[in-house]
Design a protein around this motif. Sequence first.
Motif, PDB file in Angstrom:
ATOM      1  N   THR A  79       1.835 -33.139  26.349  1.00  0.00           N
ATOM      2  CA  THR A  79       2.007 -32.023  27.278  1.00  0.00           C
ATOM      3  C   THR A  79       2.990 -30.940  26.832  1.00  0.00           C
ATOM      4  O   THR A  79       3.035 -29.883  27.453  1.00  0.00           O
ATOM      5  CB  THR A  79       2.469 -32.551  28.638  1.00  0.00           C
ATOM      6  N   ALA A  80       3.766 -31.180  25.782  1.00  0.00           N
ATOM      7  CA  ALA A  80       4.750 -30.177  25.373  1.00  0.00           C
ATOM      8  C   ALA A  80       5.113 -30.350  23.905  1.00  0.00           C
ATOM      9  O   ALA A  80       5.104 -31.470  23.378  1.00  0.00           O
ATOM     10  CB  ALA A  80       6.012 -30.279  26.230  1.00  0.00           C
ATOM     11  N   ILE A  81       5.430 -29.235  23.253  1.00  0.00           N
ATOM     12  CA  ILE A  81       5.939 -29.262  21.884  1.00  0.00           C
ATOM     13  C   ILE A  81       7.143 -28.334  21.790  1.00  0.00           C
ATOM     14  O   ILE A  81       7.276 -27.396  22.576  1.00  0.00           O
ATOM     15  CB  ILE A  81       4.877 -28.843  20.843  1.00  0.00           C
ATOM     16  N   ALA A  82       8.025 -28.605  20.847  1.00  0.00           N
ATOM     17  CA  ALA A  82       9.154 -27.729  20.566  1.00  0.00           C
ATOM     18  C   ALA A  82       8.909 -27.091  19.214  1.00  0.00           C
ATOM     19  O   ALA A  82       8.551 -27.777  18.250  1.00  0.00           O
ATOM     20  CB  ALA A  82      10.461 -28.518  20.548  1.00  0.00           C
ATOM     21  N   ILE A  83       9.084 -25.760  19.126  1.00  0.00           N
ATOM     22  CA  ILE A  83       8.910 -25.054  17.858  1.00  0.00           C
ATOM     23  C   ILE A  83      10.188 -24.317  17.492  1.00  0.00           C
ATOM     24  O   ILE A  83      11.011 -24.013  18.356  1.00  0.00           O
ATOM     25  CB  ILE A  83       7.707 -24.087  17.901  1.00  0.00           C
ATOM     26  N   ALA A  84      10.358 -24.044  16.197  1.00  0.00           N
ATOM     27  CA  ALA A  84      11.564 -23.362  15.712  1.00  0.00           C
ATOM     28  C   ALA A  84      11.185 -22.459  14.540  1.00  0.00           C
ATOM     29  O   ALA A  84      10.079 -22.536  13.999  1.00  0.00           O
ATOM     30  CB  ALA A  84      12.622 -24.376  15.289  1.00  0.00           C
ATOM     31  N   ASP A  85      12.130 -21.617  14.140  1.00  0.00           N
ATOM     32  CA  ASP A  85      11.864 -20.682  13.047  1.00  0.00           C
ATOM     33  C   ASP A  85      11.870 -21.348  11.681  1.00  0.00           C
ATOM     34  O   ASP A  85      11.352 -20.794  10.710  1.00  0.00           O
ATOM     35  CB  ASP A  85      12.881 -19.532  13.072  1.00  0.00           C
ATOM     36  N   THR A  86      12.471 -22.548  11.567  1.00  0.00           N
ATOM     37  CA  THR A  86      12.429 -23.312  10.325  1.00  0.00           C
ATOM     38  C   THR A  86      12.010 -24.731  10.636  1.00  0.00           C
ATOM     39  O   THR A  86      12.346 -25.265  11.689  1.00  0.00           O
ATOM     40  CB  THR A  86      13.794 -23.332   9.607  1.00  0.00           C
TER      41      THR A  86
END
Length: 404
Positions: A79-86
């Motif tokens: 139901t959810a993911i965390a994304i980042a610039d690296t």
Amino acid sequence: MNTKSSIRSGPRRLAMAFALVVVLVAPVAVTAAASAATTLTVAQALAAQDGRNATVTGYVIGQPTSATTVLRSGFTSDTAIAIADTAAETGASRMLYVQVSAAYRSTFGLLTNPGLRGQRITTTGTLTAYFSHGGLKNPTAMTLGGTTPSPSQSPTPVPTQSPTPVPTPTTPGGDYDSTYYATAIGKSGTALRGSLHSIIKVQTKLSYDQVWEALRDTDQDPANSSNVILLYTGRSQSKTSNGGGVNDWNREHVWAKSHGDFGTATGPGTDVHHLRPTDVSVNSTRGNKDFDTGGSPVAEAPGCYTDADSWEPRNAVKGDVARMIMYMAIRYEGTDGWPNLELNQSVNNGSAPYHGKMSVLLQWNQADPPDTFEKRRNQRIYERWQGNRNPFVDHPEWATAIWG
């Protein structure tokens, strides 16, 4: 004449005024359209939590479960993911929490697609708080890479990645060079060592009981899914025949747990990257000896040799052993309450936090490059159990770059 002229001037003035309005309004509309089409970084999205609709690109880090917690393995939902610039980001405050709505869960949920971790995705949705944290909700588009489909398009299918193929030594690191290892590429010596430590220290820590189940997965016999392959004997044995009895298999600490006195506590004592299934008797014979060549043949483990202070494994796993020892030396650098583990040239290290013999281990790393079994093992630990990799399986040449 004057009357006619006066009557005609009204329409002219209205037409001129309308034209002026069009000229003034048109640039504003163009600017707004250009702004809406711009793809934001994660940092920009976190700074714009005002309910606007936006497109954001970033690398998948894991599954958020609270404002400060992001799972990097052992995922529990889609139901959810965390994304980042690296791809190597570790701070939750620099991650954007993305809601994965029902239409996208089969292709972008981490429970179903654990291999998505570390990949770059682009998503469009509403920038607003999620899990009491900077987020993107109600997505209208999600895709791999940097191309975002229109909201009317169905989600782009994610290729099957369980397990994701690990590149051969001729293309070391493969896709992970631009993601997981991005901050280490091009470095050597102490700089490379420091970068690798920062990368691989981000992991899920297992209990000692969980290690049993992990080893049944990571060391599965490719020819018989009901068995595991024992490290020193090479014997295929039932996954359920683990324990302490004669001919059972148990959990061998390749970096002897007395070398640094960390025992079986959560941390180095439960790190599956150096724990392997071995025959109980053979495990006892090896004990806490350092690694070197020579000695007498070990009857129960053909190809292995031992003497009073050293152990030589069979040829097929010499490189495996070397790379496990190297992993431990980089992963445990004296932080988090654990000893600073290091390679040295001794075969009498006892309870000191050292393991040898370094020159022999470097030779074994070169003579026995990673095979399919070892690469699959590394991938399974990364995808399912700990969320970190052994860099020397992906890049055997890094051993020489650090210690050679």
